[in-house]
Design an enzyme around this catalytic site. Sequence first.
Site, PDB file in Angstrom:
ATOM      1  N   ASN A 116       0.829  -1.202   0.000  1.00  0.00           N
ATOM      2  CA  ASN A 116       0.000   0.000   0.000  1.00  0.00           C
ATOM      3  C   ASN A 116       0.862   1.251   0.000  1.00  0.00           C
ATOM      4  O   ASN A 116       1.951   1.279   0.559  1.00  0.00           O
ATOM      5  CB  ASN A 116      -0.959  -0.005   1.200  1.00  0.00           C
ATOM      6  CG  ASN A 116      -0.410   0.742   2.397  1.00  0.00           C
ATOM      7  OD1 ASN A 116      -0.484   1.966   2.474  1.00  0.00           O
ATOM      8  ND2 ASN A 116       0.154   0.001   3.346  1.00  0.00           N
ATOM      9  N   PHE A 120      -1.945   8.140   4.154  1.00  0.00           N
ATOM     10  CA  PHE A 120      -2.739   8.732   5.246  1.00  0.00           C
ATOM     11  C   PHE A 120      -3.995   9.430   4.716  1.00  0.00           C
ATOM     12  O   PHE A 120      -4.323  10.551   5.117  1.00  0.00           O
ATOM     13  CB  PHE A 120      -1.914   9.736   6.051  1.00  0.00           C
ATOM     14  CG  PHE A 120      -0.851   9.152   6.931  1.00  0.00           C
ATOM     15  CD1 PHE A 120      -0.736   7.795   7.158  1.00  0.00           C
ATOM     16  CD2 PHE A 120       0.070   9.992   7.548  1.00  0.00           C
ATOM     17  CE1 PHE A 120       0.260   7.270   7.977  1.00  0.00           C
ATOM     18  CE2 PHE A 120       1.062   9.482   8.373  1.00  0.00           C
ATOM     19  CZ  PHE A 120       1.169   8.123   8.588  1.00  0.00           C
ATOM     20  N   SER A 181       5.267   5.294   8.722  1.00  0.00           N
ATOM     21  CA  SER A 181       4.730   4.952   7.404  1.00  0.00           C
ATOM     22  C   SER A 181       5.720   5.366   6.319  1.00  0.00           C
ATOM     23  O   SER A 181       6.296   6.456   6.385  1.00  0.00           O
ATOM     24  CB  SER A 181       3.399   5.673   7.169  1.00  0.00           C
ATOM     25  OG  SER A 181       3.008   5.547   5.817  1.00  0.00           O
ATOM     26  N   THR A 184       4.429   8.850   3.523  1.00  0.00           N
ATOM     27  CA  THR A 184       4.413  10.302   3.708  1.00  0.00           C
ATOM     28  C   THR A 184       5.851  10.788   3.633  1.00  0.00           C
ATOM     29  O   THR A 184       6.676  10.389   4.459  1.00  0.00           O
ATOM     30  CB  THR A 184       3.789  10.692   5.063  1.00  0.00           C
ATOM     31  OG1 THR A 184       2.416  10.288   5.087  1.00  0.00           O
ATOM     32  CG2 THR A 184       3.874  12.184   5.290  1.00  0.00           C
ATOM     33  N   LYS A 221       4.866   4.234  17.234  1.00  0.00           N
ATOM     34  CA  LYS A 221       4.903   3.129  16.282  1.00  0.00           C
ATOM     35  C   LYS A 221       6.138   3.234  15.410  1.00  0.00           C
ATOM     36  O   LYS A 221       6.394   4.282  14.813  1.00  0.00           O
ATOM     37  CB  LYS A 221       3.646   3.130  15.402  1.00  0.00           C
ATOM     38  CG  LYS A 221       3.546   1.909  14.486  1.00  0.00           C
ATOM     39  CD  LYS A 221       2.177   1.808  13.841  1.00  0.00           C
ATOM     40  CE  LYS A 221       2.016   0.499  13.066  1.00  0.00           C
ATOM     41  NZ  LYS A 221       0.647   0.354  12.506  1.00  0.00           N
ATOM     42  N   ASN A 250       5.516  -1.305  11.692  1.00  0.00           N
ATOM     43  CA  ASN A 250       4.782  -0.844  10.525  1.00  0.00           C
ATOM     44  C   ASN A 250       5.221  -1.649   9.297  1.00  0.00           C
ATOM     45  O   ASN A 250       6.004  -2.592   9.402  1.00  0.00           O
ATOM     46  CB  ASN A 250       5.022   0.662  10.306  1.00  0.00           C
ATOM     47  CG  ASN A 250       3.836   1.365   9.699  1.00  0.00           C
ATOM     48  OD1 ASN A 250       3.163   0.833   8.819  1.00  0.00           O
ATOM     49  ND2 ASN A 250       3.567   2.584  10.143  1.00  0.00           N
TER      50      ASN A 250
END
Length: 362
Positions: A116, A120, A181, A184, A221, A250
Amino acid sequence: MYDLLFQHVLRRIPAEPIHGVAFGAIRGVAGSSLVGPRLSSVLTAPDPVLRTRVFGVDFPNPLGLAAGFDKDARGPVALGNLGFGFVEIGTVTARPQPGNPKPRLFRLPADKALVNRMGFNNSGADAVAAHLATLPERRPVLGINIGKSKAATPDEAVDDYRYSARALGRFADYVVVNVSSPNTPGLRDMQQVSVLEPLLDAVRDELVSAVPGRTVPLLVKITTDLAGEDVDAVADMSVRLGLDGVVATNTTVSREGLRTPRVEVDALGAGGVSGLPLREAAQAVVGTLRAKLGPERTIISVGGIFTGEDAYQRITAGASLVQSYTGFIYGGATWPKKVNQELAVLLHRNRHRSVAAAVGTT
């Protein structure tokens, strides 16, 4: 039945549209006041051995739905009725944003994985707060995962996170600061302790002022892509700051070891891989963190959780709670009950009187 449906129908439909349809069906059925409670009585694994208390919060079982599935808090009650012990919503950003261009979510069935680069996508902290305000008193344990708005500059990042904490903290049983993530730009740079420490201090201060009279547990995280010394540094920082714990891990940007042909994977483009390929790396990170964090701080392990055995291995390695997203996608609506039943059998077989008694026993 679900395996056949996935193999012959669902996998032929683009991943993001079918996610929207499936989540809509879950909300419509499991979230209804008529069917939801009855469904919950069937799908919730009732064994008392699964109950656990973590950072002062009671969980009916240790299996949670990871952030990414319900970004806008539109269906946590329905998801709880499927048997999840807790639901982590988000990632939520201060400002609403559409995310990256589509297509941005892909399946790798041969690997039981997803790729993916959602970016966000969410309706923003204020809109999510409005959804949370409508939830009934009977709801699952809620984690709220917050991230940086893409439009926020590095100098604005702290205030951006503070805004989300202020808007959402009062609804949370715990809050997770997501700096891991890959979708971003520049976000993973914030995992450097020199940047992360003042950010976490600021979010905690905001939660104290936004939620008077209650301490909201705060976690960070991280990604499995961190080098070992960086994992150690985050663990040391968590102890120093008195954080309640770490969510690990993550998605990964690595493409190593996949069964899917490399040419097919490369054609999908950038993004984070989740699912079964993360199993070994995520397990190793739990062991590293537990050795550094000691017994006082919580580890929520996510990445490659597909079976009760996976959950049990993470718990005995040191995780107090576990989460999955991709396992649920491949497993279907009855998957949480199946995993919880398998976990309960293993806890009894190995003479653990509770989940807490099994944490860190290997």
